[in-house]
Design a protein around this motif. Structure first.
Motif, PDB file in Angstrom:
ATOM      1  N   ARG A   1       2.739  10.231   6.412  1.00 41.40           N
ATOM      2  CA  ARG A   1       2.121   9.112   5.697  1.00 41.40           C
ATOM      3  C   ARG A   1       3.087   8.559   4.652  1.00 41.40           C
ATOM      4  O   ARG A   1       3.652   9.307   3.848  1.00 41.40           O
ATOM      5  CB  ARG A   1       0.833   9.602   5.042  1.00 41.40           C
ATOM      6  CG  ARG A   1      -0.002   8.562   4.326  1.00 41.40           C
ATOM      7  CD  ARG A   1      -1.250   9.244   3.774  1.00 41.40           C
ATOM      8  NE  ARG A   1      -2.061   8.352   2.964  1.00 41.40           N
ATOM      9  CZ  ARG A   1      -3.059   7.619   3.437  1.00 41.40           C
ATOM     10  NH1 ARG A   1      -3.351   7.666   4.724  1.00 41.40           N
ATOM     11  NH2 ARG A   1      -3.773   6.847   2.632  1.00 41.40           N
ATOM     12  N   GLN A   2       3.265   7.253   4.668  1.00 41.39           N
ATOM     13  CA  GLN A   2       4.121   6.574   3.699  1.00 41.39           C
ATOM     14  C   GLN A   2       3.235   5.644   2.862  1.00 41.39           C
ATOM     15  O   GLN A   2       2.588   4.753   3.411  1.00 41.39           O
ATOM     16  CB  GLN A   2       5.197   5.752   4.413  1.00 41.39           C
ATOM     17  CG  GLN A   2       5.996   6.523   5.446  1.00 41.39           C
ATOM     18  CD  GLN A   2       6.912   7.543   4.814  1.00 41.39           C
ATOM     19  OE1 GLN A   2       7.605   7.256   3.838  1.00 41.39           O
ATOM     20  NE2 GLN A   2       6.930   8.743   5.375  1.00 41.39           N
ATOM     21  N   THR A   3       3.216   5.859   1.561  1.00 35.43           N
ATOM     22  CA  THR A   3       2.358   5.063   0.689  1.00 35.43           C
ATOM     23  C   THR A   3       3.195   4.444  -0.420  1.00 35.43           C
ATOM     24  O   THR A   3       3.903   5.152  -1.140  1.00 35.43           O
ATOM     25  CB  THR A   3       1.235   5.920   0.078  1.00 35.43           C
ATOM     26  OG1 THR A   3       0.475   6.520   1.135  1.00 35.43           O
ATOM     27  CG2 THR A   3       0.311   5.076  -0.777  1.00 35.43           C
TER      28      THR A   3
ATOM     29  N   MET B   1       3.143   2.844  -3.897  1.00 39.03           N
ATOM     30  CA  MET B   1       2.219   2.864  -5.033  1.00 39.03           C
ATOM     31  C   MET B   1       2.858   2.228  -6.264  1.00 39.03           C
ATOM     32  O   MET B   1       4.078   2.261  -6.436  1.00 39.03           O
ATOM     33  CB  MET B   1       1.823   4.309  -5.356  1.00 39.03           C
ATOM     34  CG  MET B   1       1.082   5.012  -4.237  1.00 39.03           C
ATOM     35  SD  MET B   1       0.771   6.757  -4.578  1.00 39.03           S
ATOM     36  CE  MET B   1       2.412   7.453  -4.317  1.00 39.03           C
TER      37      MET B   1
ATOM     38  N   ILE C   1      -2.489   0.998  -4.926  1.00 41.82           N
ATOM     39  CA  ILE C   1      -1.786   1.274  -3.669  1.00 41.82           C
ATOM     40  C   ILE C   1      -1.527  -0.058  -2.985  1.00 41.82           C
ATOM     41  O   ILE C   1      -2.459  -0.799  -2.665  1.00 41.82           O
ATOM     42  CB  ILE C   1      -2.609   2.211  -2.776  1.00 41.82           C
ATOM     43  CG1 ILE C   1      -2.740   3.579  -3.455  1.00 41.82           C
ATOM     44  CG2 ILE C   1      -1.960   2.350  -1.400  1.00 41.82           C
ATOM     45  CD1 ILE C   1      -3.573   4.571  -2.680  1.00 41.82           C
ATOM     46  N   GLN C   2      -0.257  -0.358  -2.782  1.00 42.70           N
ATOM     47  CA  GLN C   2       0.118  -1.641  -2.202  1.00 42.70           C
ATOM     48  C   GLN C   2       0.111  -1.622  -0.678  1.00 42.70           C
ATOM     49  O   GLN C   2      -0.219  -2.616  -0.041  1.00 42.70           O
ATOM     50  CB  GLN C   2       1.515  -2.042  -2.702  1.00 42.70           C
ATOM     51  CG  GLN C   2       1.575  -2.257  -4.210  1.00 42.70           C
ATOM     52  CD  GLN C   2       2.974  -2.579  -4.677  1.00 42.70           C
ATOM     53  OE1 GLN C   2       3.932  -1.877  -4.347  1.00 42.70           O
ATOM     54  NE2 GLN C   2       3.109  -3.651  -5.442  1.00 42.70           N
ATOM     55  N   ARG C   3       0.477  -0.480  -0.106  1.00 39.75           N
ATOM     56  CA  ARG C   3       0.594  -0.427   1.351  1.00 39.75           C
ATOM     57  C   ARG C   3       0.629   1.027   1.801  1.00 39.75           C
ATOM     58  O   ARG C   3       1.246   1.868   1.151  1.00 39.75           O
ATOM     59  CB  ARG C   3       1.875  -1.130   1.802  1.00 39.75           C
ATOM     60  CG  ARG C   3       2.066  -1.266   3.304  1.00 39.75           C
ATOM     61  CD  ARG C   3       3.382  -1.959   3.623  1.00 39.75           C
ATOM     62  NE  ARG C   3       3.492  -3.243   2.936  1.00 39.75           N
ATOM     63  CZ  ARG C   3       4.330  -3.484   1.940  1.00 39.75           C
ATOM     64  NH1 ARG C   3       5.136  -2.533   1.500  1.00 39.75           N
ATOM     65  NH2 ARG C   3       4.375  -4.675   1.364  1.00 39.75           N
ATOM     66  N   THR C   4      -0.048   1.317   2.914  1.00 40.88           N
ATOM     67  CA  THR C   4       0.000   2.648   3.511  1.00 40.88           C
ATOM     68  C   THR C   4       0.271   2.509   5.006  1.00 40.88           C
ATOM     69  O   THR C   4      -0.352   1.685   5.677  1.00 40.88           O
ATOM     70  CB  THR C   4      -1.326   3.403   3.301  1.00 40.88           C
ATOM     71  OG1 THR C   4      -1.571   3.548   1.901  1.00 40.88           O
ATOM     72  CG2 THR C   4      -1.271   4.785   3.931  1.00 40.88           C
ATOM     73  N   TYR C   5       1.196   3.294   5.488  1.00 43.49           N
ATOM     74  CA  TYR C   5       1.527   3.268   6.909  1.00 43.49           C
ATOM     75  C   TYR C   5       2.113   4.620   7.291  1.00 43.49           C
ATOM     76  O   TYR C   5       2.372   5.477   6.440  1.00 43.49           O
ATOM     77  CB  TYR C   5       2.515   2.137   7.230  1.00 43.49           C
ATOM     78  CG  TYR C   5       3.830   2.226   6.481  1.00 43.49           C
ATOM     79  CD1 TYR C   5       4.943   2.839   7.056  1.00 43.49           C
ATOM     80  CD2 TYR C   5       3.960   1.695   5.201  1.00 43.49           C
ATOM     81  CE1 TYR C   5       6.142   2.925   6.374  1.00 43.49           C
ATOM     82  CE2 TYR C   5       5.156   1.783   4.510  1.00 43.49           C
ATOM     83  CZ  TYR C   5       6.245   2.396   5.100  1.00 43.49           C
ATOM     84  OH  TYR C   5       7.431   2.489   4.417  1.00 43.49           O
TER      85      TYR C   5
ATOM     86  N   GLY D   1      -1.489   2.151   9.254  1.00 45.26           N
ATOM     87  CA  GLY D   1      -2.089   3.184   8.424  1.00 45.26           C
ATOM     88  C   GLY D   1      -3.602   3.223   8.550  1.00 45.26           C
ATOM     89  O   GLY D   1      -4.241   2.278   9.009  1.00 45.26           O
TER      90      GLY D   1
ATOM     91  N   ASP E   1      -7.160   5.615   6.623  1.00 44.24           N
ATOM     92  CA  ASP E   1      -7.579   6.640   5.661  1.00 44.24           C
ATOM     93  C   ASP E   1      -8.386   7.721   6.359  1.00 44.24           C
ATOM     94  O   ASP E   1      -8.857   7.528   7.471  1.00 44.24           O
ATOM     95  CB  ASP E   1      -8.414   6.010   4.547  1.00 44.24           C
ATOM     96  CG  ASP E   1      -7.567   5.110   3.659  1.00 44.24           C
ATOM     97  OD1 ASP E   1      -6.373   5.417   3.480  1.00 44.24           O
ATOM     98  OD2 ASP E   1      -8.108   4.104   3.172  1.00 44.24           O
TER      99      ASP E   1
END
Length: 267
Positions: free
Chosen positions: A169-171, A173, A188-192, A265, A267
């Motif tokens: 997981r790359q987040t 922040m 959190i700007q982006r999660t992938y 991404g 959750d």
């Protein structure tokens, strides 16, 4: 688990072992057919899952609901892949079915979906014209991509050094702190997801017969990859920023290839 097998699934004798990756891409999935949904909520699109753009989604207005793909003629498939969905969050049960000429027959058992991770349903080859998913239980989910097709099976397994996508997981922040270091919050700007795949000792014949189609497909659209479908349920809905190019290893007629992917991404 986001790999779901047909009940009493038996690996066909000509298939690669389930320790080898399965890849669903735009040159092995069905296209050009007709989509029908049992219902569609206002602001959503029945044909949304028929393309790879995950922001265009289908949401049924009530459950139980079905989403059908009619290819217009018979075609052989051994997978159904789903991505950009909320069936885990919404507590849904999924079943994949085909039309046998008189009624709908189940390909995979009704399965409770426990996360919003991409799904790859694997079943024995079926040659049919009409395919569908049925969603029941819980509340109405959104679904962004659904594809049926005949998977690309990697000739060799992955060995040590691979980071499973489920934990890669790359987040991005942005944190806020006071002058004295007090924590004031975080956005959190982006999660992938991001990981690498590398294969060695691919025969030249296999590479020439299979890899170019994958190159062309992955340059244009995302794809699904299950790296060890028989051992775990890690599935990525993946995108590439560079075309993966096989290289001769200098050992007999073997080739190697690697790729770095980014996945949607959840959750």
């Amino acid at each position: 688990m986001t790999v779901i097998f047909q009940t009493s699934y038996s690996l066909p004798g000509s298939d690669e072992p389930l320790t080898h990756a399965r890849i669903a891409h735009s040159m092995n999935w069905l296209t050009g057919g007709t989509v029908t949904a049992s219902s569609t909520a206002t602001g959503y699109f029945a044909d949304g899952p028929d393309n790879s753009l995950t922001y265009e989604k289908w949401k049924p207005s009530s459950l139980s609901a079905t989403w059908e793909y009619d290819h217009g003629s018979t075609a052989t498939c051994d997978y159904c892949c789903i991505a950009a969905h909320t069936m885990g969050t919404n507590g849904n049960t999924l079943q994949v079915q085909y039309w046998n000429g008189s009624n709908w027959s189940g390909l995979i058992p009704a399965t409770a979906v426990t996360s919003d991770a991409p799904i790859m349903c694997i079943f024995g080859q079926q040659t049919r014209q009409r395919w569908r998913i049925q969603v029941s239980s819980g509340t109405a989910p959104t679904i962004g991509a659904v594809k049926f097709g005949l998977s690309m099976q990697m000739q060799r397994p992955l060995f040590g050094g691979h980071a499973p996508i489920n934990t890669a997981r790359q987040t991005v922040m942005r944190s806020n702190y006071s002058e004295t270091g007090e924590f004031l919050g975080r956005s959190i700007q982006r999660t992938y997801g991001a990981t690498d795949y590398a294969w060695q000792h691919l025969t030249t014949a296999w590479g020439r017969n299979n890899w170019r189609d994958f190159q062309l497909a992955s340059e244009r659209e995302p794809f699904w990859i299950a790296w060890r479908p028989g051992d775990n349920g890690d599935v990525a809905y993946a995108m590439l920023d560079e075309t993966p190019i096989p290289q001769n290893m200098g050992i007999r007629s073997f080739m190697s290839v690697s790729m770095s992917i980014r996945s949607r991404g959840y959750d």
